[in-house]
Design a protein around this motif. Structure first.
Motif, PDB file in Angstrom:
ATOM      1  N   GLU A  70       2.256   1.757  -3.490  1.00 33.21           N
ATOM      2  CA  GLU A  70       1.564   2.402  -4.288  1.00 33.21           C
ATOM      3  C   GLU A  70       1.284   3.913  -3.899  1.00 33.21           C
ATOM      4  O   GLU A  70       1.292   4.639  -5.027  1.00 33.21           O
ATOM      5  CB  GLU A  70       0.084   1.709  -4.356  1.00 33.21           C
ATOM      6  CG  GLU A  70       0.461   0.100  -4.922  1.00 33.21           C
ATOM      7  CD  GLU A  70       0.904   0.184  -6.384  1.00 33.21           C
ATOM      8  OE1 GLU A  70       0.789   1.246  -6.927  1.00 33.21           O
ATOM      9  OE2 GLU A  70       1.516  -0.975  -6.747  1.00 33.21           O
ATOM     10  N   GLU A  71       1.250   4.215  -2.792  1.00 34.77           N
ATOM     11  CA  GLU A  71       1.010   5.661  -2.447  1.00 34.77           C
ATOM     12  C   GLU A  71       2.200   6.649  -2.785  1.00 34.77           C
ATOM     13  O   GLU A  71       2.058   7.786  -3.543  1.00 34.77           O
ATOM     14  CB  GLU A  71       0.786   5.997  -0.839  1.00 34.77           C
ATOM     15  CG  GLU A  71      -0.352   5.591  -0.426  1.00 34.77           C
ATOM     16  CD  GLU A  71      -0.618   5.550   1.198  1.00 34.77           C
ATOM     17  OE1 GLU A  71      -1.448   4.665   1.719  1.00 34.77           O
ATOM     18  OE2 GLU A  71       0.278   6.122   1.607  1.00 34.77           O
TER      19      GLU A  71
ATOM     20  N   GLU B 151       1.018  -1.175   0.026  1.00 31.40           N
ATOM     21  CA  GLU B 151      -0.022   0.090   0.241  1.00 31.40           C
ATOM     22  C   GLU B 151       0.902   1.159   0.028  1.00 31.40           C
ATOM     23  O   GLU B 151       0.671   2.080  -0.821  1.00 31.40           O
ATOM     24  CB  GLU B 151      -0.921   0.031   1.376  1.00 31.40           C
ATOM     25  CG  GLU B 151      -1.959  -1.018   1.136  1.00 31.40           C
ATOM     26  CD  GLU B 151      -1.357  -2.376   1.420  1.00 31.40           C
ATOM     27  OE1 GLU B 151      -0.335  -2.421   2.436  1.00 31.40           O
ATOM     28  OE2 GLU B 151      -2.108  -3.381   1.047  1.00 31.40           O
ATOM     29  N   GLU B 152       2.005   1.254   0.873  1.00 34.83           N
ATOM     30  CA  GLU B 152       2.734   2.370   1.022  1.00 34.83           C
ATOM     31  C   GLU B 152       3.598   2.428  -0.434  1.00 34.83           C
ATOM     32  O   GLU B 152       3.802   3.616  -0.855  1.00 34.83           O
ATOM     33  CB  GLU B 152       3.727   2.335   2.048  1.00 34.83           C
ATOM     34  CG  GLU B 152       4.505   3.649   2.344  1.00 34.83           C
ATOM     35  CD  GLU B 152       5.459   3.579   3.519  1.00 34.83           C
ATOM     36  OE1 GLU B 152       5.604   2.544   4.356  1.00 34.83           O
ATOM     37  OE2 GLU B 152       6.275   4.556   3.589  1.00 34.83           O
TER      38      GLU B 152
END
Lengths: 352, 352
Positions: free
Chosen positions: B189-190, B186-187
């Motif tokens: 992709e952020e 997730e990080e």
């Protein structure tokens, strides 16, 4: 800009390949083709056995017809292996103010064995403002240039092994004869003792080129040549070696630096190596910081590779400063897929 | 001839490596070292953490101290990755009539993304009779130059795949952070969406360099970046990635020519690839005549390789015609084991 104008001198296996390759390229014209004997007077496409509808079909002619002042931008000379035997031809081209690419193996680093003749050609080339290069797949690329390019990524080098394991199977009857395919071991030794086995020409040039580029002093250089005797019957399109006879030649060389074997050259060439489980390939093995452990497998085929180098270096030679140059003086070789004229510096064009 | 005089601007990982390498070479002196912050004023050997008894131990200083008219033959600039961020520094060096080698990835082929800035630098370099080169292991060698050198042995090229599968394990905490080692998907992709994942810089340069050399028109170019998510816990000296987290970044690019994917660039970088059975290496795969199927395994380590290229190209840059040049304009890179002065053309020496 006018198309790049090329004369090909020698329409044998190499010269024919150069012609066919150039006839498929853009922005380049073959304006002369030189040979001797019954090829003279024939249309080039007939000699090549192939048609090129968009290109002009010149006639194969003589030296007198095509080596004339500033007649072409460059002459690709595919006639000899040695500096001495090609000297007069190169001199004649230079005096007619045209650039030269030679397929002669010794011309890849001519000062290695012929420093005085090289000096003469260099002077003459500078007086006539043209450039002379010798190149090919080996010497010229796989066993020397490629090795040097890999050392570019190294902060230190301790030892170099350059190995080319290739198949002679694609070659014709002349190479089979020259390399002694199918002869007995006794005959091989007789021919070798009589200096009649040519094997590979170019180790002296490859090793001296690498030593000079790296800046090391070559204290001693020697070559070796041994028969590759086959245990099994082998057969290639143009060659045959019965069990117990010669299937190829193992060429080696070593160059000593600071009392140690710094350069190890290893080049076994034979027909049908796959039949006895040998993987052909080009190997670059460097003990350095960091290390290199590289293989291209199967090997780059010698004939095609040499034809490619002769064609691809054309713009680099035209653009070069005048004199005798080598692969370590010029920009990197690469394929040319676009128009040859885009690769030429305007002020270096001879045929405007 | 005076020793070759070098200023190193930026004494980080690359600049320190260049300094240590040069201090072991013959015929070359480090006459300036530039950095900022608390390194300024310290003896260079203290910053490097190593002694070189035969060499002069200059002090690390400021731009004003070491960028002065004709103070050195060349400045090795190891401060930036981008043309725009290094522009003013390069301009200042040129205006002080010194040659430049930059480690900025974009400087390897600056006109790919910054044609106007490149034109300005080129004009300025010509006015001041100096040369500017950007180089490194990648871009500059493994994924572009080496590929081109192999096409030199080919009469035709249909498709090129350039693959570099490397390990990030030798790198320090800065690279671990920059490449997102150990972060969640997730990080990743952020960060990627926010433009904060740098991944590999240089595909645009490598592909445009190859296209221009070969003479093909690049119709479309795009890059890709994906997280390499590990199935197992991995640990390197400076990085750690638990199962399910990010162990590296898979960088890709493609370049379209005549409606087809002509250039395929593939560059997965991760910590501890061996742990999951991945063999690292540099691959050159060319569909052409003949074909190339080459691998150097393991890969040339990025840090050492870049340091080597910055050092080894020094003589080629000093000897070059003035202007902004690239690896396809200069003679081949190779290691230098002898005296640097033997590689320099007398008339191109700045510090006589």
């Amino acid at each position: 800009m006018e198309n790049v104008k090329v004369v090909i001198w020698g329409i044998g296996a190499m010269g024919s390949g150069v012609a066919k390759t150039l006839l498929k390229k853009k922005g380049v014209d073959i304006v002369g083709a030189i040979d001797i004997g019954d090829k003279v007077g024939k249309p080039l496409f007939e000699v090549l056995g192939e048609e090129f509808p968009e290109k002009e079909n010149i006639k194969v002619g003589t030296v007198e017809e095509y080596i004339k002042p500033e007649y072409a931008d460059i002459v690709v000379l595919c006639t000899d292996s040695f500096v001495e035997s090609s000297f007069d031809k190169i001199k004649k081209i230079i005096e007619n103010k045209m650039n030269v690419i030679s397929s002669a193996e010794e011309m890849a680093y001519p000062k290695a064995q012929s420093p005085e003749l090289t000096e003469q050609l260099d002077q003459l080339a500078k007086e006539n403002d043209v450039t002379v290069l010798g190149t090919g797949i080996n010497p010229g690329h796989i066993m020397d240039l490629l090795v040097l390019v890999m050392t570019g990524a190294l902060v230190d080098v301790k030892q170099i092994t350059s190995r080319r394991v290739n198949s002679l199977s694609p070659f014709g009857p002349a190479v089979m004869e020259e390399q002694g395919i199918g002869i007995s071991v006794e005959e091989f030794e007789e021919r070798k003792a009589a200096g009649k086995m040519s094997g590979h020409v170019g180790f002296a040039e490859s090793v001296q080129m690498m030593a000079d580029a790296l800046g090391v002093e070559l204290e001693h250089f020697e070559t070796g040549m041994e028969a590759i005797v086959t245990d099994v019957d082998r057969k290639s399109p143009y060659g045959e070696a019965k069990a117990g006879s010669v299937a190829g030649v193992a060429m080696t060389a070593k160059g000593m630096v600071n009392g140690e074997e710094f350069f190890t050259m290893d080049h076994p060439q034979q027909i049908e190596p796959e039949q006895v489980g040998i993987d052909t390939g080009d190997y670059v093995i460097i003990d350095g910081t960091p290390k290199v452990n590289m293989v291209n497998s199967p090997e780059i085929e010698g004939g095609l590779g040499t034809i490619a180098m002769l064609v691809n270096m054309i713009p680099k030679v035209i653009n070069s400063e005048a004199g005798v140059v080598t692969m370590i003086d010029l920009p990197i070789p690469h394929a040319i897929l676009g128009d040859f004229r885009e690769q030429i510096k305007e002020n270096k064009k001879i045929v405007k």
